[in-house]
Design an enzyme around this catalytic site. Structure first.
Site, PDB file in Angstrom:
ATOM      1  N   GLU A  75      -6.816  -4.557   8.583  1.00 47.08           N
ATOM      2  CA  GLU A  75      -5.859  -3.454   8.758  1.00 47.08           C
ATOM      3  C   GLU A  75      -5.400  -3.342  10.209  1.00 47.08           C
ATOM      4  O   GLU A  75      -6.168  -3.645  11.127  1.00 47.08           O
ATOM      5  CB  GLU A  75      -6.536  -2.116   8.429  1.00 47.08           C
ATOM      6  CG  GLU A  75      -6.993  -1.943   7.017  1.00 47.08           C
ATOM      7  CD  GLU A  75      -7.448  -0.496   6.798  1.00 47.08           C
ATOM      8  OE1 GLU A  75      -8.595  -0.178   7.140  1.00 47.08           O
ATOM      9  OE2 GLU A  75      -6.642   0.298   6.284  1.00 47.08           O
ATOM     10  N   ASP A 124     -11.772   0.850   1.671  1.00 44.29           N
ATOM     11  CA  ASP A 124     -10.886   1.060   2.817  1.00 44.29           C
ATOM     12  C   ASP A 124     -11.713   1.328   4.084  1.00 44.29           C
ATOM     13  O   ASP A 124     -12.883   1.741   3.989  1.00 44.29           O
ATOM     14  CB  ASP A 124     -10.012   2.294   2.515  1.00 44.29           C
ATOM     15  CG  ASP A 124      -8.693   2.272   3.275  1.00 44.29           C
ATOM     16  OD1 ASP A 124      -8.496   1.370   4.090  1.00 44.29           O
ATOM     17  OD2 ASP A 124      -7.870   3.180   3.031  1.00 44.29           O
ATOM     18  N   GLU A 164      -7.953   2.203  -3.642  1.00 45.27           N
ATOM     19  CA  GLU A 164      -8.693   2.160  -2.372  1.00 45.27           C
ATOM     20  C   GLU A 164      -9.622   3.362  -2.290  1.00 45.27           C
ATOM     21  O   GLU A 164      -9.169   4.510  -2.414  1.00 45.27           O
ATOM     22  CB  GLU A 164      -7.718   2.191  -1.181  1.00 45.27           C
ATOM     23  CG  GLU A 164      -6.847   0.955  -1.127  1.00 45.27           C
ATOM     24  CD  GLU A 164      -6.131   0.801   0.210  1.00 45.27           C
ATOM     25  OE1 GLU A 164      -6.450   1.513   1.185  1.00 45.27           O
ATOM     26  OE2 GLU A 164      -5.225  -0.053   0.252  1.00 45.27           O
ATOM     27  N   GLU A 205       0.857  -1.194   0.000  1.00 41.97           N
ATOM     28  CA  GLU A 205       0.000   0.000   0.000  1.00 41.97           C
ATOM     29  C   GLU A 205       0.891   1.241   0.000  1.00 41.97           C
ATOM     30  O   GLU A 205       1.798   1.381   0.840  1.00 41.97           O
ATOM     31  CB  GLU A 205      -0.924   0.040   1.217  1.00 41.97           C
ATOM     32  CG  GLU A 205      -1.743   1.341   1.245  1.00 41.97           C
ATOM     33  CD  GLU A 205      -2.856   1.397   2.293  1.00 41.97           C
ATOM     34  OE1 GLU A 205      -2.959   0.463   3.118  1.00 41.97           O
ATOM     35  OE2 GLU A 205      -3.619   2.382   2.270  1.00 41.97           O
ATOM     36  N   ASN A 218      -4.416   4.897  -2.274  1.00 43.04           N
ATOM     37  CA  ASN A 218      -5.606   5.538  -1.692  1.00 43.04           C
ATOM     38  C   ASN A 218      -6.087   6.666  -2.595  1.00 43.04           C
ATOM     39  O   ASN A 218      -5.294   7.512  -3.008  1.00 43.04           O
ATOM     40  CB  ASN A 218      -5.267   6.125  -0.318  1.00 43.04           C
ATOM     41  CG  ASN A 218      -4.985   5.042   0.693  1.00 43.04           C
ATOM     42  OD1 ASN A 218      -5.882   4.376   1.173  1.00 43.04           O
ATOM     43  ND2 ASN A 218      -3.707   4.829   0.984  1.00 43.04           N
TER      44      ASN A 218
HETATM   45  P1  C2E Z   1      -5.373   4.040   5.391  1.00 43.76           P
HETATM   46  O1  C2E Z   1      -5.430   3.986   3.920  1.00 43.76           O
HETATM   47  O2  C2E Z   1      -6.410   3.282   6.137  1.00 43.76           O
HETATM   48  O3  C2E Z   1      -3.926   3.545   5.755  1.00 43.76           O
HETATM   49  C1  C2E Z   1      -3.606   2.793   6.871  1.00 43.76           C
HETATM   50  C2  C2E Z   1      -3.025   3.661   7.965  1.00 43.76           C
HETATM   51  O4  C2E Z   1      -2.798   2.871   9.104  1.00 43.76           O
HETATM   52  C3  C2E Z   1      -1.671   4.255   7.610  1.00 43.76           C
HETATM   53  O5  C2E Z   1      -1.582   5.506   8.267  1.00 43.76           O
HETATM   54  C4  C2E Z   1      -0.697   3.269   8.237  1.00 43.76           C
HETATM   55  O6  C2E Z   1       0.565   3.822   8.520  1.00 43.76           O
HETATM   56  C5  C2E Z   1      -1.438   2.940   9.497  1.00 43.76           C
HETATM   57  N1  C2E Z   1      -1.105   1.629  10.016  1.00 43.76           N
HETATM   58  C6  C2E Z   1      -0.730   0.522   9.329  1.00 43.76           C
HETATM   59  N2  C2E Z   1      -0.552  -0.511  10.163  1.00 43.76           N
HETATM   60  C7  C2E Z   1      -0.805  -0.060  11.409  1.00 43.76           C
HETATM   61  C8  C2E Z   1      -0.795  -0.675  12.715  1.00 43.76           C
HETATM   62  O7  C2E Z   1      -0.498  -1.841  12.892  1.00 43.76           O
HETATM   63  N3  C2E Z   1      -1.129   0.122  13.755  1.00 43.76           N
HETATM   64  C9  C2E Z   1      -1.473   1.428  13.598  1.00 43.76           C
HETATM   65  N4  C2E Z   1      -1.778   2.132  14.693  1.00 43.76           N
HETATM   66  N5  C2E Z   1      -1.513   2.035  12.392  1.00 43.76           N
HETATM   67  C10 C2E Z   1      -1.170   1.286  11.304  1.00 43.76           C
HETATM   68  P2  C2E Z   1      -1.066   6.784   7.545  1.00 43.76           P
HETATM   69  O8  C2E Z   1       0.053   6.444   6.629  1.00 43.76           O
HETATM   70  O9  C2E Z   1      -0.868   7.816   8.601  1.00 43.76           O
HETATM   71  O10 C2E Z   1      -2.280   7.198   6.634  1.00 43.76           O
HETATM   72  C11 C2E Z   1      -3.493   7.637   7.173  1.00 43.76           C
HETATM   73  C12 C2E Z   1      -4.544   7.742   6.126  1.00 43.76           C
HETATM   74  O11 C2E Z   1      -4.229   8.810   5.214  1.00 43.76           O
HETATM   75  C13 C2E Z   1      -4.667   6.518   5.243  1.00 43.76           C
HETATM   76  O12 C2E Z   1      -5.414   5.561   5.924  1.00 43.76           O
HETATM   77  C14 C2E Z   1      -5.371   7.093   4.029  1.00 43.76           C
HETATM   78  O13 C2E Z   1      -6.749   7.202   4.268  1.00 43.76           O
HETATM   79  C15 C2E Z   1      -4.781   8.502   3.971  1.00 43.76           C
HETATM   80  N6  C2E Z   1      -3.742   8.504   2.942  1.00 43.76           N
HETATM   81  C16 C2E Z   1      -2.448   8.125   3.014  1.00 43.76           C
HETATM   82  N7  C2E Z   1      -1.828   8.287   1.826  1.00 43.76           N
HETATM   83  C17 C2E Z   1      -2.767   8.783   0.978  1.00 43.76           C
HETATM   84  C18 C2E Z   1      -2.759   9.151  -0.420  1.00 43.76           C
HETATM   85  O14 C2E Z   1      -1.773   9.018  -1.151  1.00 43.76           O
HETATM   86  N8  C2E Z   1      -3.943   9.641  -0.925  1.00 43.76           N
HETATM   87  C19 C2E Z   1      -5.057   9.757  -0.182  1.00 43.76           C
HETATM   88  N9  C2E Z   1      -6.172  10.243  -0.769  1.00 43.76           N
HETATM   89  N10 C2E Z   1      -5.111   9.397   1.115  1.00 43.76           N
HETATM   90  C20 C2E Z   1      -3.981   8.928   1.673  1.00 43.76           C
HETATM   91 MG    MG Z   2      -5.748   2.680   2.634  1.00 42.61          MG
HETATM   92 MG    MG Z   3      -7.666   2.076   6.195  1.00 42.69          MG
END
Ligand code: C2E
Ligand code: MG
Ligand code: MG
Length: 455
Positions: A412, A355, A325, A234, A293
């Site tokens: 997730e 997602d 996603e 991802e 995403n």
């Molecule tokens: P998401 O798509 O649901 O991504 C999963 C989030 O959970 C990611 O946070 C990831 O670092 C975190 N995560 C993964 N495994 C674990 C775990 O075991 N424990 C915990 N506590 N967290 C975990 P991140 O990277 O901070 O991203 C947050 C959200 O931001 C993403 O949720 C997604 O909705 C958005 N996002 C990130 N990159 C993009 C992008 O390129 N475009 C768009 N539109 N949204 C993005």
């Molecule tokens: Mg995601």
């Molecule tokens: Mg998610």
């Protein structure tokens, strides 16, 4: 691009800008425009000061109204607003008043004294008004709102609030709501000020950030929960800000969505993902599925599907290795253009994943409209499932639902062996989480790809 930026009177907290549709504001509220409202508020503040009482200002933000207008047209948008206004009228009391404050915001004044719990109750009453969907010409619309609240208390000698500050504070509280998620209210507090100020600065820095290469992609593996084999990666966006360091997407994606900048960044993200994938292939790594995403706002982009196709083509990549996603709210409205675009993407071979499954609107009816390829169960259920009965039941039900509908499933946020054991017990085959790997910078992905598993 941002409809809420800059007028001389209201700094960046202003209202104006985007089209309001055809319905006159005074048909929707007590005022024909926000200037009248501000005047009345000024009078009410004087009265409140004289009487030594308090009053609360609430800003109500209607999520996705712009998209509803965009997808279904302003006529339907106006009908929706009329219905919203009727519901809002029902909670108005003596001396309270409200106004349509911008294209997708209403402002309320409640002179109800200085006790916060009274405003809290009012806020809950307002949120309750949006629990049942709105029906507009056969469209069933689930509308989410949030509320930013500032309270003026004339007994507090430190407070000499005027209209502008009261509005500014409610805006700050609303911004906080936006970064925390929908269907909530937030009272202003001075601590929010600093955070809000930082977010405002970020808003200004975004364009420069893209031009100067401050954005990066990290990748987190999705693994087979039985063999640890890597099933996909991802892509997760990161912003390395020169002053604030690494900023979480949770903080900047909502601002990008609000300003529309996400369309530009989204294209950049896909371009980078494809460029990286092409590099890995050229270096001899086998093709890997990559999950990207996409925000709902990106679906409003001109030539949305064609742009994706072009990016894939220019990197000579097979669409079957791309997973897009989306979140449930995108498909909930059953909007024809969105569903068609999704189907066109699927016809190209791209997979569609939902997602954060289980956190959005609870209706599952969209599963009937088109075939979802992947469901990603939100981490909140996974993390509580081993110990919390409700989360456990929800998790198990989602697993069964996906199996019976032939939809692939990803859990997730798996952090502990207990959570993993629980998922395995209920035959959930794929997942991601810190237990396997944190998201890693692009440069480190090759190590993971070479091993092809996360131990
Ligand atoms: P998401 O798509 O649901 O991504 C999963 C989030 O959970 C990611 O946070 C990831 O670092 C975190 N995560 C993964 N495994 C674990 C775990 O075991 N424990 C915990 N506590 N967290 C975990 P991140 O990277 O901070 O991203 C947050 C959200 O931001 C993403 O949720 C997604 O909705 C958005 N996002 C990130 N990159 C993009 C992008 O390129 N475009 C768009 N539109 N949204 C993005
Ligand atoms: Mg995601
Ligand atoms: Mg998610």
């Amino acid at each position: 691009m941002n409809s809420k930026q800059g007028t001389k009177n209201h700094n960046y907290y202003s209202k104006q800008g985007s089209p309001l549709g055809t319905i006159p504001s005074d048909e929707l509220s007590n005022f024909s425009d926000w200037q009248d409202f501000d005047q009345r508020l000024a009078q009410e503040i004087i009265l409140t000061k004289e009487k030594g009482q308090g009053l609360g200002l609430m800003l109500l933000d209607i999520e996705r109204l712009k998209y509803i207008n965009g997808y279904l047209g302003y006529e339907l948008g106006d009908q929706l607003l009329s219905q919203i206004s009727q519901r809002l009228q029902s909670i108005m009391t003596d001396r309270s008043f409200f106004c349509r404050y911008s294209s997708d915001q209403f402002a309320f004044v409640f002179p109800l004294g200085d006790q916060l719990h009274i405003y809290e109750k009012k806020a809950k009453d307002i949120l309750k008004l949006f629990e049942s969907p709105f029906i507009v010409e056969n469209n069933i619309l689930d509308i989410s709102v949030m509320l930013g609240i500032s309270v003026y208390c004339s007994l507090n000698p430190q407070e000499s609030l005027e209209v502008e500050e009261l509005i500014k504070f409610a805006h700050i509280a609303l911004l906080r709501c936006k970064s925390l998620g929908k269907k909530r209210y937030q009272f202003y507090s001075p601590e929010l000020d600093q955070k809000s100020h930082n977010l405002f600065l970020l808003r200004n820095d975004m364009h420069k950030a893209l031009a100067e290469g401050q954005f990066q992609l990290y990748y987190q593996p999705l693994v087979d929960l039985y063999t640890n084999e890597i099933l996909a990666l991802e892509a997760l966006l990161r912003w390395e800000h020169p002053r604030y360091g690494m900023i979480s997407p949770g903080d900047f994606i909502p601002i990008m969505e609000e300003t529309g900048f996400i369309k530009k960044v989204g294209k950049w993200v896909l371009g980078e993902v494809c460029r990286h994938h092409r590099q890995w292939l050229n270096e001899g790594f086998p093709p890997t599925k990559i999950s990207v995403n996409f925000s709902s706002v990106q679906f409003t982009e001109d030539h949305f599907v064609e742009n994706i196709q072009e990016i894939l083509n220019s990197n000579q990549l097979d669409p079957r290795y791309l997973i897009i996603e989306i979140t449930e709210n995108l498909i909930m409205d059953n909007d024809r253009k969105v569903i068609e675009d999704i189907q066109r993407l699927q016809e190209m071979g791209i997979m569609i994943a939902v997602d954060d499954f289980g956190t959005g609107y609870s209706s599952l009816s969209y599963l009937d409209s088109f075939k979802v390829d992947v469901i990603k169960i939100d981490s909140s259920f996974i993390q509580k499932a081993p110990t919390n009965k409700t989360s456990a039941i929800i998790t198990r039900s989602i697993i069964t639902l996906a199996h019976e509908l032939g939809i692939k499933l990803v859990a997730e946020g798996i952090e502990t062996p207990e959570q993993l054991a629980y998922l395995q017990m209920f035959n959930c085959y794929a997942g991601q989480g810190f237990l396997f790997s944190k998201p890693v910078p692009q440069q480190e992905v090759k190590v993971i790809l070479a091993r092809n598993e996360c131990s």
